[in-house]
Each structure stands twice: as C-alpha cells, then as structure tokens.
Scaffold this active site. Structure first.
Site, PDB file in Angstrom:
ATOM      1  NE  ARG A   1       1.726  -5.071  11.100  1.00  0.00           N
ATOM      2  CZ  ARG A   1       2.892  -4.938  10.471  1.00  0.00           C
ATOM      3  NH1 ARG A   1       4.015  -5.400  11.015  1.00  0.00           N
ATOM      4  NH2 ARG A   1       2.953  -4.332   9.303  1.00  0.00           N
TER       5      ARG A   1
ATOM      6  CE  LYS B   1      -2.038  -1.099   3.941  1.00  0.00           C
ATOM      7  NZ  LYS B   1      -1.418  -2.403   4.259  1.00  0.00           N
TER       8      LYS B   1
ATOM      9  NE  ARG C   1       8.045  -2.946   6.533  1.00  0.00           N
ATOM     10  CZ  ARG C   1       6.760  -2.637   6.507  1.00  0.00           C
ATOM     11  NH1 ARG C   1       6.316  -1.802   5.614  1.00  0.00           N
ATOM     12  NH2 ARG C   1       5.924  -3.184   7.368  1.00  0.00           N
TER      13      ARG C   1
ATOM     14  NE  ARG D   1       5.820  -0.561  10.368  1.00  0.00           N
ATOM     15  CZ  ARG D   1       4.776  -0.653   9.560  1.00  0.00           C
ATOM     16  NH1 ARG D   1       4.826  -0.113   8.354  1.00  0.00           N
ATOM     17  NH2 ARG D   1       3.689  -1.276   9.950  1.00  0.00           N
TER      18      ARG D   1
ATOM     19  NE  ARG E   1      -4.932  -1.098   9.889  1.00  0.00           N
ATOM     20  CZ  ARG E   1      -3.811  -0.720   9.264  1.00  0.00           C
ATOM     21  NH1 ARG E   1      -3.734   0.454   8.683  1.00  0.00           N
ATOM     22  NH2 ARG E   1      -2.784  -1.537   9.202  1.00  0.00           N
TER      23      ARG E   1
END
Ligand code: AP5
Length: 189
Positions: free
Chosen positions: A146, A13, A127, A135, A88
């Site tokens: 998640r 996204k 990532r 993160r 969301r």
C-alpha cells in the site's frame, strides 16, 4: 465547500474527515469504506474487489470514478463533500476536475497529511491490534505494498494540485486534536 483529504495509508485521512464532516456538515466520501461495503455484501464485484484490496493494489479507475460521480451528484453532497481516499491516480484527479466542471462546482482545498513512514507502520499495527473488526489489508505484507502504491501512483498527483494553488500541507505527526485545529484554521480562513 469541497475538500480532498490526502495522504498515505494511516496518515489520519478518515479520522480527520469524520471530524470535519461533523463540524462543517459536509459529507465524508470514503472510497475505502464504500469498497469494503461492497466486499461485505458478497457480490461478484465485491469478491473481485476483495482480492485487489487484500493485495494492496488499486481498484480500476473506471469503477472508482463511477462510484464518485454517483455520490457527488446526490443531494447529501449539495453543501459540499470531503473526499477521503480519492483521487489516487492522475487520471482520477483529471476526471474529478471534469466532473466538477460539468456541475459548475470547484475544489476548494487539498489537505495533505504528512507523516513519517515509520509512524504509519506503527499506526496501522496499532489499528490492527484494536478491538473490533480488523481490516484484511492491515497486515505487514499488504501495508508495504500500500505504501509503495501510494508513492508510485498517488503521490505524483500532488504537483497537479500544487499547480492549481490548492495544496495545504499539514504536519500529520501532531496529536489528532492539533491536526484538526490546523485543518479548521485553513477552512475558517
Ligand atoms: P482506504 O480505506 O482509503 O485506505 P488507506 O488510504 O490505506 O488509508 P487508511 O484508511 O488505512 O488510513 P487513513 O489515512 O484513513 O488513517 P486513519 O484515520 O484510519 O483504501 C483501502 C483500499 O481500497 C486501497 O488499498 C485500494 O485497494 C482501495 N481504494 C480505495 N480508494 C481507491 C481509489 N480512489 N482508487 C483505487 N482504489 C482505491 O488512521 C489510522 C490509525 O492512526 C487509526 O488507528 C487512528 O486512530 C490513528 N491516528 C490517526 N491520526 C493520528 C494522529 N495524528 N496521531 C496518532 N494516531 C493517529
């Protein structure tokens, strides 16, 4: 032009929203980035948000709806915006509809990036392994939650937009530039 970039964690996204922002000069509004900014500022609110985000849970609708309401009324969103990470929950989607209605604006497209769950896990792992700031929610345990939260609370919004004829599904397993080309084909049509 107003868009929603929709999809599970790691679907791409943010990657795609940045490219669309640059090409079409419409503002990317990433709720995740805004919340991480608040966390980094070390305020009381930031500290409360951090524990929710580190657990992979959703921040309250109230906080997030106020954040978005403030952003979309700013001058920088006059030409349009790309919502990245919002809505969301069904309540967030309904409130967004109300906000746009009051502003005599509308949503143009809801672009859904479809990616296999195994690939999502690989992308987030990738990532987390990249140089730079990692993160704190990019770890195996939080990612599992998640994904669960996405399936339980966020994916059920899709019929809301399907009924309104706004859903555009894209194969998010394709290479980044091919996903971008497919999004551009929708926006340029
Ligand atoms: P948020 O920051 O929105 O995180 P997320 O939805 O989990 O999404 P990500 O940023 O991890 O993934 P992405 O889809 O943007 O993928 P990306 O482009 O980075 O939210 C974080 C937290 O904030 C939430 O858990 C919640 O607590 C809170 N929050 C945020 N919004 C909220 C809301 N509205 N309500 C309540 N709480 C909220 O790509 C990932 C990786 O894959 C990158 O390394 C990228 O290079 C790579 N990649 C991208 N596309 C491809 C491709 N096509 N092929 C191969 N690799 C690719």
């Amino acid at each position: 032009m107003n868009l929603i970039m929709f999809g599970p964690p790691g679907a791409g996204k943010g990657t795609q929203a940045k490219m669309i922002q640059d090409k079409y000069q419409i503002k990317q509004l990433s709720t995740g980035d805004m919340l991480r900014g608040e966390v980094a500022s070390g305020t009381d609110l930031g500290n409360r948000l951090k524990s929710i985000m580190d657990a992979g849970e959703l921040v309250s609708d109230e906080v997030i709806i106020e954040l978005i309401a403030n952003c979309i009324s700013e001058a920088e969103c006059e030409k349009g915006f790309i919502l990245d990470g919002f809505p969301r929950t069904l309540h967030q989607a309904e409130e967004l509809g109300n906000m746009l209605g009051h502003m005599a604006r509308k949503m143009d497209h809801v672009i859904v990036l479809e990616v296999d769950e195994d690939a999502l896990v690989e992308r987030i792992r990738g990532r987390a392994g990249e140089a730079g700031e990692t993160r704190s929610d990019d770890n195996e345990e939080t990612l599992i939650n998640r994904l669960k939260v996405y399936n339980d609370q966020t994916a059920p919004i899709l019929p809301y937009y399907e009924e309104r004829g706004l859903l555009r599904k894209i194969d998010g397993m394709l290479p980044i530039n091919e996903v971008t080309a497919k999004i551009e084909a929708i926006l340029d049509a």
